[in-house]
Each structure stands twice: as structure tokens, then as C-alpha cells.
Design a protein around this motif. Sequence first.
Motif, PDB file in Angstrom:
ATOM      1  N   THR A 594      28.431  28.781 -25.807  1.00  0.00           N
ATOM      2  CA  THR A 594      28.036  27.933 -24.963  1.00  0.00           C
ATOM      3  C   THR A 594      29.275  26.707 -24.913  1.00  0.00           C
ATOM      4  N   ALA A 595      29.816  26.850 -26.169  1.00  0.00           N
ATOM      5  CA  ALA A 595      30.745  25.551 -26.531  1.00  0.00           C
ATOM      6  C   ALA A 595      32.188  25.912 -25.571  1.00  0.00           C
ATOM      7  N   TRP A 596      32.759  24.874 -25.051  1.00  0.00           N
ATOM      8  CA  TRP A 596      33.763  25.281 -24.358  1.00  0.00           C
ATOM      9  C   TRP A 596      34.914  23.888 -24.786  1.00  0.00           C
ATOM     10  N   GLU A 597      36.172  24.055 -24.429  1.00  0.00           N
ATOM     11  CA  GLU A 597      37.165  23.016 -24.681  1.00  0.00           C
ATOM     12  C   GLU A 597      38.295  22.871 -23.537  1.00  0.00           C
ATOM     13  N   LEU A 598      38.938  21.965 -23.177  1.00  0.00           N
ATOM     14  CA  LEU A 598      39.804  21.793 -22.180  1.00  0.00           C
ATOM     15  C   LEU A 598      41.046  21.462 -22.930  1.00  0.00           C
ATOM     16  N   ASP A 599      42.213  22.263 -22.673  1.00  0.00           N
ATOM     17  CA  ASP A 599      43.473  22.256 -23.452  1.00  0.00           C
ATOM     18  C   ASP A 599      44.208  20.749 -23.009  1.00  0.00           C
ATOM     19  N   SER A 600      45.159  20.847 -23.817  1.00  0.00           N
ATOM     20  CA  SER A 600      45.863  19.653 -24.114  1.00  0.00           C
ATOM     21  C   SER A 600      46.384  19.003 -22.759  1.00  0.00           C
ATOM     22  N   ALA A 601      46.909  20.056 -21.605  1.00  0.00           N
ATOM     23  CA  ALA A 601      47.349  19.723 -20.312  1.00  0.00           C
ATOM     24  C   ALA A 601      46.391  19.147 -19.413  1.00  0.00           C
ATOM     25  N   GLY A 602      45.041  19.307 -20.023  1.00  0.00           N
ATOM     26  CA  GLY A 602      43.941  18.973 -19.105  1.00  0.00           C
ATOM     27  C   GLY A 602      43.866  19.885 -18.021  1.00  0.00           C
ATOM     28  N   THR A 603      44.316  21.085 -18.094  1.00  0.00           N
ATOM     29  CA  THR A 603      44.229  21.874 -16.560  1.00  0.00           C
ATOM     30  C   THR A 603      43.376  23.180 -16.599  1.00  0.00           C
ATOM     31  N   ASN A 604      42.908  23.506 -18.034  1.00  0.00           N
ATOM     32  CA  ASN A 604      42.480  24.933 -18.355  1.00  0.00           C
ATOM     33  C   ASN A 604      41.095  24.811 -19.273  1.00  0.00           C
ATOM     34  N   TRP A 605      39.870  25.125 -18.794  1.00  0.00           N
ATOM     35  CA  TRP A 605      38.906  25.183 -19.543  1.00  0.00           C
ATOM     36  C   TRP A 605      38.501  26.641 -20.212  1.00  0.00           C
ATOM     37  N   VAL A 606      38.209  26.656 -21.256  1.00  0.00           N
ATOM     38  CA  VAL A 606      38.027  28.163 -21.911  1.00  0.00           C
ATOM     39  C   VAL A 606      36.873  28.011 -23.071  1.00  0.00           C
ATOM     40  N   ALA A 607      36.107  28.956 -22.844  1.00  0.00           N
ATOM     41  CA  ALA A 607      35.011  28.981 -23.838  1.00  0.00           C
ATOM     42  C   ALA A 607      35.487  29.434 -25.169  1.00  0.00           C
ATOM     43  N   GLY A 617      31.677  32.875 -31.281  1.00  0.00           N
ATOM     44  CA  GLY A 617      30.474  32.515 -30.656  1.00  0.00           C
ATOM     45  C   GLY A 617      29.792  31.447 -31.141  1.00  0.00           C
ATOM     46  N   VAL A 618      29.724  30.102 -30.713  1.00  0.00           N
ATOM     47  CA  VAL A 618      28.877  29.238 -31.208  1.00  0.00           C
ATOM     48  C   VAL A 618      28.568  28.074 -30.180  1.00  0.00           C
ATOM     49  N   SER A 619      27.455  27.019 -30.407  1.00  0.00           N
ATOM     50  CA  SER A 619      27.294  26.238 -29.714  1.00  0.00           C
ATOM     51  C   SER A 619      27.405  24.868 -30.283  1.00  0.00           C
ATOM     52  N   HIS A 620      27.912  23.750 -29.483  1.00  0.00           N
ATOM     53  CA  HIS A 620      27.648  22.361 -29.831  1.00  0.00           C
ATOM     54  C   HIS A 620      26.401  21.765 -30.109  1.00  0.00           C
ATOM     55  N   ALA A 621      26.343  20.871 -31.150  1.00  0.00           N
ATOM     56  CA  ALA A 621      25.208  20.210 -31.534  1.00  0.00           C
ATOM     57  C   ALA A 621      24.835  18.781 -30.493  1.00  0.00           C
ATOM     58  N   ILE A 622      24.827  19.394 -29.231  1.00  0.00           N
ATOM     59  CA  ILE A 622      24.543  18.249 -28.132  1.00  0.00           C
ATOM     60  C   ILE A 622      23.233  18.742 -27.526  1.00  0.00           C
ATOM     61  N   TRP A 623      22.447  17.705 -27.260  1.00  0.00           N
ATOM     62  CA  TRP A 623      21.129  17.798 -26.502  1.00  0.00           C
ATOM     63  C   TRP A 623      20.849  16.592 -25.479  1.00  0.00           C
ATOM     64  N   VAL A 624      20.326  17.050 -24.343  1.00  0.00           N
ATOM     65  CA  VAL A 624      19.880  16.017 -23.224  1.00  0.00           C
ATOM     66  C   VAL A 624      18.385  15.786 -23.431  1.00  0.00           C
ATOM     67  N   ILE A 625      17.885  14.553 -23.094  1.00  0.00           N
ATOM     68  CA  ILE A 625      16.624  14.474 -22.810  1.00  0.00           C
ATOM     69  C   ILE A 625      16.040  14.275 -21.328  1.00  0.00           C
ATOM     70  N   GLN A 626      15.152  15.458 -20.812  1.00  0.00           N
ATOM     71  CA  GLN A 626      14.850  15.337 -19.519  1.00  0.00           C
ATOM     72  C   GLN A 626      14.165  14.273 -19.049  1.00  0.00           C
ATOM     73  N   THR A 627      14.304  13.721 -17.886  1.00  0.00           N
ATOM     74  CA  THR A 627      13.519  12.888 -17.282  1.00  0.00           C
ATOM     75  C   THR A 627      13.272  13.051 -15.931  1.00  0.00           C
ATOM     76  N   VAL A 628      12.781  11.877 -15.293  1.00  0.00           N
ATOM     77  CA  VAL A 628      12.333  11.853 -13.724  1.00  0.00           C
ATOM     78  C   VAL A 628      12.329  10.587 -13.475  1.00  0.00           C
ATOM     79  N   GLU A 629      13.072  10.267 -12.263  1.00  0.00           N
ATOM     80  CA  GLU A 629      13.059   9.002 -11.586  1.00  0.00           C
ATOM     81  C   GLU A 629      12.442   8.940 -10.295  1.00  0.00           C
ATOM     82  N   ALA A 630      11.412   8.240  -9.880  1.00  0.00           N
ATOM     83  CA  ALA A 630      10.684   8.110  -8.871  1.00  0.00           C
ATOM     84  C   ALA A 630      11.779   7.139  -7.643  1.00  0.00           C
ATOM     85  N   ALA A 631      11.794   7.758  -6.592  1.00  0.00           N
ATOM     86  CA  ALA A 631      12.505   6.751  -5.482  1.00  0.00           C
ATOM     87  C   ALA A 631      12.122   7.453  -4.193  1.00  0.00           C
TER      88      ALA A 631
END
Length: 708
Positions: A594-607, A617-631
Amino acid sequence: MRTILRSLLSLLFAFSAIAVSGQVPSFYRSTLDWAKSSQEIAPNITNTQPTRTAVPLISYPGINSDGSNLRLAPNALSGGGGAALASAICGPDTVFYPLAKATGFEILRFSDSLAFGQYFDAPQAITVRGFSFYAYVDSSTSQTVNLTCRLYLAGADSLPTGNPLATTTVNVDSNFYGGSLALLEKYASWTGVVVNAPYVITVENNTPVSAGIITNDFSPVSLPRDGLQEWLGQIYVPGATSAWVHGYGITIGPNPFDADVLLHPHVTYDITAGFGPTQATGCTNIAATLTNMSSPIIQNRMYNFAAFQGNAANSFNWNYGDGSAIDNVINGNHAYTTAGTYTVTLTDSMFGWNVTCTDAATGTIVVSPGQAITANFSYTSAGLAATFSDMSNNSPTTWVWDFGDGNTSMMQNPSHTYTSNGTYTVCLVASNACNIDTFCQTVLVGALPASSCDTIGNITGTPTLYSATNGGFVAGHNFRHDSAKAESFALGGTFAFEEALYFFGLKRSPTPMTSKVIATVWDANGMGGSPGAVLATQDLLYSQIDTTGALTSVTFPSVIGTNGNFYVGLQLIYTPGDTIALITNAIGQTIPATAWELDSAGTNWVAYDDTSTWGIGVSHAIWVIQTVEAAFTQATAGLSATFTDQSLGATGWQWDFGDGNSSTMQSPSHTYAMPGTYTVCQIALNNTCVDTICQTVTVSGACPNPTA
């Protein structure tokens, strides 16, 4: 006398795990020969037996209008029953299955108690009255011999078992008739024997006089041979280990005996047309399947020429009674476009080898209008009690409620009391005889739950900091000058967040107060589902990054609403002396990566697991905190107001219109009884998060006339 050139190339047989090979004993040389004389050579045999042409995919034309060739079953479906069954007697027929497989013919000589057999299925009760075969006596003698013909049940190994069910003898002379099968044909007859299981018919020569019997062709070097590896032909090998042997246990010439002995049983049987819909009612525009319950012999390739051709469906003609075309399928399947009562007729045609017989069954199907149901409901709550009101359209007749806490109801408008405050997913399944639909929504009862939103990430396993062989770090600055690192989130559905958490393994900078990376959120609309457009960014100074084992929190400028598929990561800035790297799990602990990177030219993403990059085959140690916003937004017209939901990350809504009325719709409308200013509140929620927003709304218009 004709000169006979006998040539037995080899005979191998197996019995009780004992194999005999090498020089064939003289006993076998005298009892089983492969005929090869100028007048008796097998390719000269001519087949003048009746042949069948292909069965057409059309309604069988041989049914007379007066029904003389058709036995109709006078039945009608009622109360969900199947079609009533009657039977038609089919036969006598001669089963030419072995002959139909022939591309050529062979002659095998036999004497001294050697015998040949042929296996046949019995998918139902069959009366066997004898069989035909093709044989003659050795041309070197003028004697005749009596061949013994028998009928056996087949054992579990398909070979004859037990005592014979019938026995007779047939006298055979030395006339070869130039190889004409019609003239070589012999008939074994007995009083009819009913078999309900597979059987074997046999011919044995208990005399020392050699006789020849015709088989189909086993001589081709390459497959297929005429036996098609069904191994239906059998040989009885007399001697010390007397036994019946399958064709694959006998080798004649260079090949195994992959052939059929041309033994053709004379049979009679009943065919019964029948079908059974699961119920006697149907619905317009919804296909109903009618299960074929006809006699199994109709689909057997040994007895039905259509099945032999691989077209068993040609034996079944479905007339659905609504003017549609006759359907040639095994199981009927039809959708009626107009409500009404229809008579369905299934006509079975048994295309035997010499005869064709038919039977039919009828049934009545009552078709009702099939209007699509849309399930829906509203609810009100007071404390822990909730009252549900069915709002489904097109008149459902059954309702099944799931209150989300393990309790259910089958009432149309039930009430339910929960045991604790919270949000519950309540589902209604509404149906009638023709349609079914399900509707679910989130229900809030009791006090608002505390907002305790989920923290979501992909990483599991061992926290690891990987360095790059040629300098730098895999998940950070490295010798390839990757432009960005990103973690894929494929959550699906509605999802919102504002805060992300990063686990950094290393940071170095001579200017931590000014050096930075850029925390970034991308959508997943890039090529092949890779990161696409930037949704949000937030500068992250090196001085704000924790590398002591704590997580670094990044709050983006506003709540980010997504479709559940997105990427979160870092845009890397290369400043001399700066180094930054994220933690991942160990190699192979996330497949696919699930870890991806963008090359030095900024044109090509690869896993990361792409072989063009790290191949891990690895994952980055990144999390998101779910929320909800009424509007929400509002629009008024007289005493009516329309409220349009603008919330982010919500899966359920609770509205309070400020006049004692409420709604659980996403974007409701409401008509007030009196002009004035009201406080309208929207509660937006998902599985774990709750948010509330209130606005005032002013409506105006004429007051309703007072009533006495």
C-alpha cells in the motif's frame, strides 16, 4: 477355403494387480486373433444399418394434431405443486450406440470359452429383450457354432457380476457376406428382463471352433479411438485366473482395446414428461425457472440420439402459452410481460435409434403484475424508544425489520425500545409475491454519543526503518530523489477526515525551524488508481516532527470529504543536509504493497512492490482519524422549507425542525403550520462520529383559517 493370415501382435491383460507381458502364450494365440485376410479385412466391412441424421433445433414435427403420437398428461398446477405425470411406452428400439461411435471396424477371433461384453447405462427401468451382434465362423471350416449370449447386471467396477439374468444361444455359420453388417447381423432373444441398474450383455464361444465378432475401430495410433476411452468394451479371459477385463487391461496389436463390441440391446422403456415450478404463481417481467422432471433416459447419450450429438436440449420443447417461440432447453425459463393465467406445455421427444416417441405434461401458471418495490421508512425516538413507520411503495405484503441490536420484527409499523444510548443501523426488507427491496439507515436513540472517531491505517507487523543500498532511506530521502511518498487508503463509501498521524523513524536538518516536508492528500483517480489530484496540503516543519517514538499529528486546513479511496503522504523537499524517513512494516507483511512513491521527475507513481522500484510489500506508518462534519443549506417558499445536506463523512442524519417535528432523510422538506423563525438542527453521524449544526429559518405566509 480362404487362406487365413493370423497376426496377434500382443495381448496384455491385468487382473488382481498381476500384469502379463512379453511373449503371448499359445493359448491366447489360438483363442484371440486379429483377422487380416484379404476377404476378412475389417475396413471392407460395410455398414448398411439404419443411420440417424442430426436432430434439428425445432419443434418436433411428428406430433399429429389428433394427439395420436402424443400422450398428454392432464394436469394443472395448483398450490405450488409440480406437473402431474403420465407415461408413454417407447420401443422396441435397438440401441446402436456402439455402431454410432464407429469410424471403422475391426474383427476379433475368439474360441475356447473366451467372451466379449459391452456395458450399458440404465438411468431408469429398462426392459431388455435381447440384442443384435455381428459374427461369423472361421472361413477355414464349414461348421456352425452356437454362441452363448447372456445378460448380467454390472458391478461397481462396471464388469459383469452375479448370475446371468438371461441366457440364450445363437447359431453362427461361416458366411462372411462380403463384410455386410446387415447380412452378418445375428439376434439373441429372450423374454423381457427389467433392469434398474447398469448392465452388460455378453457373447461367449465355448467351442474350439474360431468365430469372428465385429468391434469398432481401436487401431488408430493417435487418439481418439472409437471407444473414446469410455472403456465400455470388455473381454473375458479364461484360464487359471479367469476374469472379465476392461478394455484398458488388454492390448491388441500396438494399442489398448479402446473400442466397443458391436452388441446392440433390444429395449423398451417408458418416458414421462414432467416439470415442477417451485410455485404456481409468477410475476411479470421476472423470469421463472421450471425444473425439468422428465425421465432421465431422455438425457442419456446411449439411448437418445439427440443426447449422443450433445444436443439433449433438442428433446425438450417448452410452450409457455403466451405466443412466444418454442424454447428448446432442458429447464424452462421464461418471463411473462403481461399478467394472466397461462398453460405451460413441455413436450418430450425421445429420439431413439430406430423409433421416436413423445410425451407431454402441462401446468398452469398465474402471473401477477410485478411492480418494483422501493423499501423506505421513517422513525421518531423518545429516549430509548423508537417508532418506525413503513413508507415503502407499491404495496408490500411482508416486512422484516432488523433493529441493529439483534432484535427483529415482522410488523409493518413496529416500535422498539433499545437498552442503551447510541446509533444503530436499522434495515427494512419489504416484499410481495413479485418483488423485494431492502432499505437501511442509521437511527439515533437516547442522548448523543460522545464523538469518538476511528483511527484507520493499513500497517501491521514489525515497525522497520529501511535504508537504501546506494544512500538514503526507502521511505524518505534517498539517492533516487523520489518526489513524494504516499499511503493508499481503499475504504470505500463516504469517508471524511481532517487529521493524519505520521510515524517518523529519522530526521536530520541543520535548519529545523525552516526545513519542511508537505503533508498531502491525493484522490485515487490517477492512472490505474494511483494518486491523482491534490485534495489538501499542510506544511510540516522539521521542528514539529517527533522521532522519539511518538506520532506526529497533522491537521489539514479543513475537513476532507472523499469517496473512501484516497492517498495520504508527504511531498519531499531536497535541501542540503536534510534527511527524513518514515517507518514501514517488515518486507512481505503487506501484500500487495500500500506504500507508493513518485519518481524524481514528478510524473510516474509506482507501488513499492513494483519491480521497477524496491520490489517489496510494505505499508507506511500513516493513519487518518475519521470525522464527520454537519452542514446544510436552506431555501424557503411561503411556509415550506427545503434543507439540503452538505455534510461530510455522514451516513445518517437526524433533523429537528424546531416545531416538534423531525426527519431522518438526508435532505428533507418541511411545511410549517405558522409563519415565524425556527431553530433547525442537523445531527450528522457515521459509525463512530457525531456532529451537530443549527441554523435559524424564517418562513412567512398566510396563516391557515381558524377552525371551530
